[in-house]
Enzyme design. Structure first.
Site, PDB file in Angstrom:
ATOM      1  N   TYR A  54      -0.690  -1.567  -4.708  1.00 21.39           N
ATOM      2  CA  TYR A  54      -0.332   0.108  -4.864  1.00 21.39           C
ATOM      3  C   TYR A  54      -1.839   0.155  -6.228  1.00 21.39           C
ATOM      4  O   TYR A  54      -1.007  -0.222  -7.404  1.00 21.39           O
ATOM      5  CB  TYR A  54       0.483   0.443  -4.443  1.00 21.39           C
ATOM      6  CG  TYR A  54       1.010   1.708  -5.051  1.00 21.39           C
ATOM      7  CD1 TYR A  54      -0.112   2.975  -5.512  1.00 21.39           C
ATOM      8  CD2 TYR A  54       2.038   2.325  -5.677  1.00 21.39           C
ATOM      9  CE1 TYR A  54       1.162   4.040  -5.613  1.00 21.39           C
ATOM     10  CE2 TYR A  54       2.891   3.388  -5.966  1.00 21.39           C
ATOM     11  CZ  TYR A  54       1.766   4.160  -5.616  1.00 21.39           C
ATOM     12  OH  TYR A  54       1.925   5.788  -6.272  1.00 21.39           O
ATOM     13  N   LYS A  67      -2.903   1.160  -1.040  1.00 22.34           N
ATOM     14  CA  LYS A  67      -3.009   2.203  -1.512  1.00 22.34           C
ATOM     15  C   LYS A  67      -3.776   2.927  -2.835  1.00 22.34           C
ATOM     16  O   LYS A  67      -3.381   2.270  -3.864  1.00 22.34           O
ATOM     17  CB  LYS A  67      -1.607   2.547  -2.059  1.00 22.34           C
ATOM     18  CG  LYS A  67      -1.222   3.654  -1.290  1.00 22.34           C
ATOM     19  CD  LYS A  67       1.053   4.286  -1.661  1.00 22.34           C
ATOM     20  CE  LYS A  67       0.679   5.311  -2.071  1.00 22.34           C
ATOM     21  NZ  LYS A  67       0.350   6.409  -3.059  1.00 22.34           N
TER      22      LYS A  67
END
Length: 311
Positions: free
Chosen positions: A139, A169
């Site tokens: 992330y 992400k």
């Protein structure tokens, strides 16, 4: 380990709280039904939207399990396990695998920072190894983590170091960098866009899926935009993106996630208020927000319910 790549919308879920600040897990089930009915094709739990960093480890386990149970295999559930304690992150990752989550994701630690690529690789490898049978998505959200590591260089090196690294992400605004990540190793990774107000630009750059907060309330708007983009109706797609931008600009006048929770409340999904250090909206701010929202085109078909007082 599943090798299914994401497409469409993945809602970054909110964590519901009671008025006293405790978890309100009975609200997870109805919220999941709403998100699936709205067209979301996945759930991203305990991320920035879900206030994962403001929860205890035990609470994060409870929230993750509640979402996995409510989803019941209908859509994939991603559990974000990033923590300033790598050991706690590993515990959360192992728990996510144990309860049947579909993937694990993690930010890098943000207090003591990994200031070089080698250290970051070692850190993320340790976290991902705690859930070896699940796909792992790094992330990347530098505005909150403060990470200065070059994400392209990191992802290029990470594939050989982290066996279950499957995707990324990407929550930043650099479309050129996002495109570079998409093209690493001939498209090796499932790179998912994470900035709602730039979704159309990401689609033009090659995005196939997005993870976002505003999918909680206007998923149909984004789905229409996806449809228009795929049909090469670009003027329509731009108009739909502008509707979303209009909403985001209104919410951005206030603490964003607190405003989103008030909007969810107005729409009949009471998720409580955000935990400190995020402040809730005052009753005056909530009424002001309600008035502005009624002027936004993408909310025109939604019923705004009467609000309750909060201060």
């Amino acid at each position: 380990m599943s090798t299914h790549r994401l497409s469409g919308l993945v809602a970054a879920t909110y964590t519901p709280f009671n008025d006293d600040g405790s978890l309100a897990l009975s609200k997870v089930g109805p919220m999941v039904e709403h998100l699936i009915e709205a067209g979301n094709q996945g759930l991203y739990v305990c991320g920035s939207t879900g206030e994962g960093v403001s929860l205890t480890t035990a609470e994060r386990c409870e929230v993750a399990e509640a979402y996995v149970q409510a989803a019941a295999g209908r859509v994939p559930v991603f559990v974000q396990v990033g923590h300033n304690s790598v050991e706690e992150a590993k515990h959360l990752a192992a728990h996510a695998q144990q309860i049947g989550a579909d993937a694990v994701s993690a930010t890098c630690p943000s207090y003591f920072k990994a200031n070089d690529e080698k250290t970051l690789l070692k850190t993320i490898k340790s976290i991902a190894s705690a859930a070896p049978s699940l796909p792992f998505y790094y992330y990347h959200i530098p505005v909150l983590t403060g990470s200065s590591i070059n994400i392209v260089s990191f992802m290029q090196a990470a594939g050989d170091a982290i066996p279950n690294l499957f995707g990324l992400k990407y929550t930043d605004t650099k479309l050129h960098e996002f495109q570079q990540c998409l093209e690493i190793g001939g498209g090796r990774y499932d790179v998912v866009w994470g900035t709602d107000e730039m979704m159309l630009g990401a689609l033009a750059t090659g995005a196939k899926a997005g993870i976002g907060s505003t999918y909680n309330v206007i998923a149909p708007t984004y789905l229409k935009m996806l449809e228009a983009f795929n049909a090469h109706r670009m003027e329509e797609a731009r108009a739909l993106q502008m509707e979303a931008i209009g909403l985001i600009r209104i919410l951005g006048r206030y603490p964003f996630h607190s405003a989103m929770k008030e909007l969810l409340n107005l729409l009949g999904h009471d998720m409580g208020t955000c935990r400190l250090p995020q402040r809730g909206l005052t009753s005056d701010e909530t009424e002001e927000l309600r008035g502005m929202l009624q002027s936004v085109g993408c909310l025109g078909t939604l019923a705004i319910n009467s609000t309750r007082d909060r201060s």
